[in-house]
Design a protein around this motif. Structure first.
Motif, mmCIF file in Angstrom:
data_model
loop_
_atom_site.group_PDB
_atom_site.id
_atom_site.type_symbol
_atom_site.label_atom_id
_atom_site.label_comp_id
_atom_site.label_asym_id
_atom_site.label_seq_id
_atom_site.Cartn_x
_atom_site.Cartn_y
_atom_site.Cartn_z
ATOM 1 N N SER A 46 0.820 -1.369 -0.052
ATOM 2 C CA SER A 46 0.001 -0.115 -0.137
ATOM 3 C C SER A 46 0.812 1.280 -0.148
ATOM 4 C CB SER A 46 -1.032 -0.071 1.437
ATOM 5 O OG SER A 46 -1.510 1.231 1.221
ATOM 6 N N PRO A 47 0.591 2.158 -0.801
ATOM 7 C CA PRO A 47 1.389 3.546 -0.896
ATOM 8 C C PRO A 47 1.420 4.064 0.594
ATOM 9 C CG PRO A 47 -0.049 3.393 -2.822
ATOM 10 C CD PRO A 47 -0.715 2.267 -1.934
ATOM 11 N N SER A 48 0.460 3.998 1.355
ATOM 12 C CA SER A 48 0.355 4.554 2.637
ATOM 13 C C SER A 48 1.546 4.175 3.666
ATOM 14 C CB SER A 48 -0.894 4.373 3.444
ATOM 15 O OG SER A 48 -1.235 2.913 3.667
ATOM 16 N N LEU A 49 2.019 2.746 3.339
ATOM 17 C CA LEU A 49 3.181 1.988 4.154
ATOM 18 C C LEU A 49 4.541 2.444 3.434
ATOM 19 C CD1 LEU A 49 1.674 -1.513 4.177
ATOM 20 C CD2 LEU A 49 1.667 0.178 5.995
ATOM 21 N N ILE A 50 4.692 3.221 2.372
ATOM 22 C CA ILE A 50 5.868 3.769 1.854
ATOM 23 C C ILE A 50 6.074 5.130 2.568
ATOM 24 C CG2 ILE A 50 7.212 4.160 -0.192
ATOM 25 C CD1 ILE A 50 5.443 1.903 -1.650
ATOM 26 N N HIS A 51 7.160 5.307 3.130
ATOM 27 C CA HIS A 51 7.556 6.596 3.833
ATOM 28 C C HIS A 51 8.649 6.615 4.037
ATOM 29 C CE1 HIS A 51 7.813 4.984 7.895
ATOM 30 N NE2 HIS A 51 6.676 4.193 7.348
ATOM 31 N N GLY A 52 9.144 7.943 4.096
ATOM 32 C CA GLY A 52 10.688 8.021 4.712
ATOM 33 C C GLY A 52 11.874 8.011 3.353
ATOM 34 N N VAL A 53 11.219 8.079 2.002
ATOM 35 C CA VAL A 53 12.130 7.742 1.308
ATOM 36 C C VAL A 53 12.629 9.228 0.645
ATOM 37 C CG1 VAL A 53 12.620 7.206 -1.120
ATOM 38 C CG2 VAL A 53 11.252 5.771 0.300
#
Length: 69
Positions: free
Chosen positions: A44-51
Motif C-alpha cells: 500500500s502506498p500509505s506504508l511507503i514513507h521516509g524515502v
C-alpha cells in the motif's frame, strides 16, 4: 628495496564480444543459485514513507534523456 610484483590471472574476453561474455556466464551458472519462485505482494502506498532523494541525484536523473523525456 623490495620488488613487489602482483600477477592477476588474465581475464578471457576482457575486450571480447558478446559470444565470449555468454561463454563466461555459462561457465558461472553452476555457481549461482536462485529460489524456485519469488512471490511479492503489493504494498500500500500509505506504508511507503521516509524515502528521500538527494537533490543532486534528482538533477542528475532529470538531465538524463532516457529518464527525463
Amino acid at each position: 628495496m623490495t620488488n613487489l610484483e602482483l600477477h592477476a590471472p588474465a581475464l578471457a574476453g576482457l575486450e571480447g564480444d558478446l559470444a565470449s561474455l555468454r561463454g563466461d556466464c555459462a561457465r558461472m551458472v553452476p555457481h549461482w543459485s536462485a529460489p524456485d519462485r519469488i512471490v511479492s505482494l503489493p504494498v500500500s502506498p500509505s506504508l511507503i514513507h521516509g524515502v528521500t532523494v538527494p537533490s543532486r541525484s534528482a538533477r542528475l536523473l532529470d538531465a538524463m534523456s532516457e529518464y527525463g523525456d
